[in-house]
Design an enzyme around this catalytic site. Structure first.
Site, PDB file in Angstrom:
ATOM      1  N   TYR A 185       0.671  -1.058   0.113  1.00 50.19           N
ATOM      2  CA  TYR A 185       0.141  -0.269  -0.189  1.00 50.19           C
ATOM      3  C   TYR A 185       0.907   0.878   0.229  1.00 50.19           C
ATOM      4  O   TYR A 185       1.152   2.110   1.442  1.00 50.19           O
ATOM      5  CB  TYR A 185      -1.212   0.453   1.147  1.00 50.19           C
ATOM      6  CG  TYR A 185      -1.463   1.472   1.218  1.00 50.19           C
ATOM      7  CD1 TYR A 185      -2.576   1.882   0.202  1.00 50.19           C
ATOM      8  CD2 TYR A 185      -2.063   1.795   2.824  1.00 50.19           C
ATOM      9  CE1 TYR A 185      -2.774   2.764   0.378  1.00 50.19           C
ATOM     10  CE2 TYR A 185      -3.180   3.193   2.144  1.00 50.19           C
ATOM     11  CZ  TYR A 185      -3.197   3.225   1.799  1.00 50.19           C
ATOM     12  OH  TYR A 185      -4.475   4.903   1.734  1.00 50.19           O
ATOM     13  N   ASP A 208      -1.553  -1.325  -4.065  1.00 52.49           N
ATOM     14  CA  ASP A 208      -2.327   0.167  -4.505  1.00 52.49           C
ATOM     15  C   ASP A 208      -1.462   1.270  -4.808  1.00 52.49           C
ATOM     16  O   ASP A 208      -0.725   1.378  -3.815  1.00 52.49           O
ATOM     17  CB  ASP A 208      -3.415   0.627  -3.342  1.00 52.49           C
ATOM     18  CG  ASP A 208      -3.540   2.184  -3.477  1.00 52.49           C
ATOM     19  OD1 ASP A 208      -3.386   2.796  -4.692  1.00 52.49           O
ATOM     20  OD2 ASP A 208      -4.599   2.595  -3.041  1.00 52.49           O
ATOM     21  N   HIS A 261     -11.789   0.974  -3.974  1.00 53.84           N
ATOM     22  CA  HIS A 261     -11.082  -0.083  -5.419  1.00 53.84           C
ATOM     23  C   HIS A 261     -11.628  -1.154  -5.277  1.00 53.84           C
ATOM     24  O   HIS A 261     -13.201  -1.672  -4.590  1.00 53.84           O
ATOM     25  CB  HIS A 261     -10.100  -0.148  -4.621  1.00 53.84           C
ATOM     26  CG  HIS A 261      -9.490   1.000  -4.011  1.00 53.84           C
ATOM     27  ND1 HIS A 261      -7.857   1.005  -4.331  1.00 53.84           N
ATOM     28  CD2 HIS A 261      -8.986   1.812  -3.328  1.00 53.84           C
ATOM     29  CE1 HIS A 261      -7.416   2.371  -4.500  1.00 53.84           C
ATOM     30  NE2 HIS A 261      -8.077   2.708  -3.354  1.00 53.84           N
TER      31      HIS A 261
END
Length: 270
Positions: free
Chosen positions: A111, A162, A260
């Site tokens: 992340y 991400d 998402h």
């Protein structure tokens, strides 16, 4: 032998686990699933959050702020080694990395930092194109890049997560109006230029090279998902040594529960 991998920014594991879409997580056929933005430490999680049938779970949680950041990997394949966070102390503490070593590759679930709030002048006005956490973000990417390049000398790399960057204009619905917004800044995009130039393959774009309209994140504001006004900021990259092993790369836009959607990658090994 095929290995199916998935990645999903859940925007809070405790919140999404209460929604119908959590059934996707519990009942799909992926061998390894990386989650991002779990927003919880282990002591805050119940059995339903940390168990998936047939899987071992590995959590990396933020210690600098509760309910912030965080990553997790659920794997049906027992790893050879497990590492949480990057080795550089400057980029530890936010729970942004879970790294598992498997037989055929190093697997990273990340992340990656966002650019944060806009920088303001003395009068409180936002300075176009300047964001408080972009320097940290770029430093994090550099540290990550240097580390995977070293590990790549041993075996190939798979990284998902991400990235908080849309690489090319095709990767967001409104590129012209976002050139001074974090996530599409020149210096952010330049990192992905560097990354791909070093031989890391954007697996979805490899299989869908010129197809517009494929996104993985939509703002909750203005019903953006309904209108498909989104950004593709979630990726599976593999180092070039794995190119011949790529079978499929997908975006599961029909799965809700977060801002998402999940993405997937299938690799095949003899």
């Amino acid at each position: 032998m095929q290995i199916k991998l998935a990645s999903w920014n859940v925007n809070g594991i405790r919140a999404v686990a209460k929604k119908p879409d959590w059934q996707w997580f519990l009942h799909n056929d992926y061998d390894v699933i990386g989650l991002q933005e779990t927003k919880a430490s282990l002591e805050q999680l119940s059995k339903e959050h940390v168990e998936r049938p047939g899987c071992e779970a590995y959590f990396s949680s933020s210690v600098v702020k509760k309910g912030y950041s965080g990553t997790a990997v659920f794997s049906r394949i027992h790893p050879l080694a497990v590492e949480l966070e990057l080795p550089d102390p400057a980029y530890q503490g936010e729970g942004r990395i879970v790294h598992l070593e498997f037989e055929h590759f190093h697997f990273f679930n990340g992340y990656f930092p966002n650019g944060g709030a806009a920088v303001t002048d003395e009068a409180g006005n936002e300075i176009p194109g300047q964001f408080k956490r972009v320097p940290y973000k770029m430093g994090f990417f550099d540290s990550f890049f240097n580390y995977v390049q070293e590990l790549r000398k041993q075996k190939p790399i798979v990284v998902c997560g991400d990235f908080n960057i849309a690489h090319q204009p095709i990767d967001l619905a409104r590129p012209k109006s976002n050139v001074k917004n974090t996530g599409f800044l020149p210096e952010e995009r330049a990192f992905l230029d560097k990354f791909t130039a070093a031989g890391y393959i954007d697996t979805f774009r490899l299989l869908h090279p010129d197809e517009p309209g494929h996104y993985t994140w939509w703002s909750y504001k203005t019903r953006a998902r309904e209108k498909n006004v989104g950004w593709r900021i979630d990726y599976f990259f593999v180092s070039a040594e794995l190119k011949s092993h790529i079978v499929d790369a997908v975006i599961e836009k029909e799965v809700f529960g977060s801002d998402h959607c999940p993405i997937g990658l299938t690799l095949e090994f003899n």
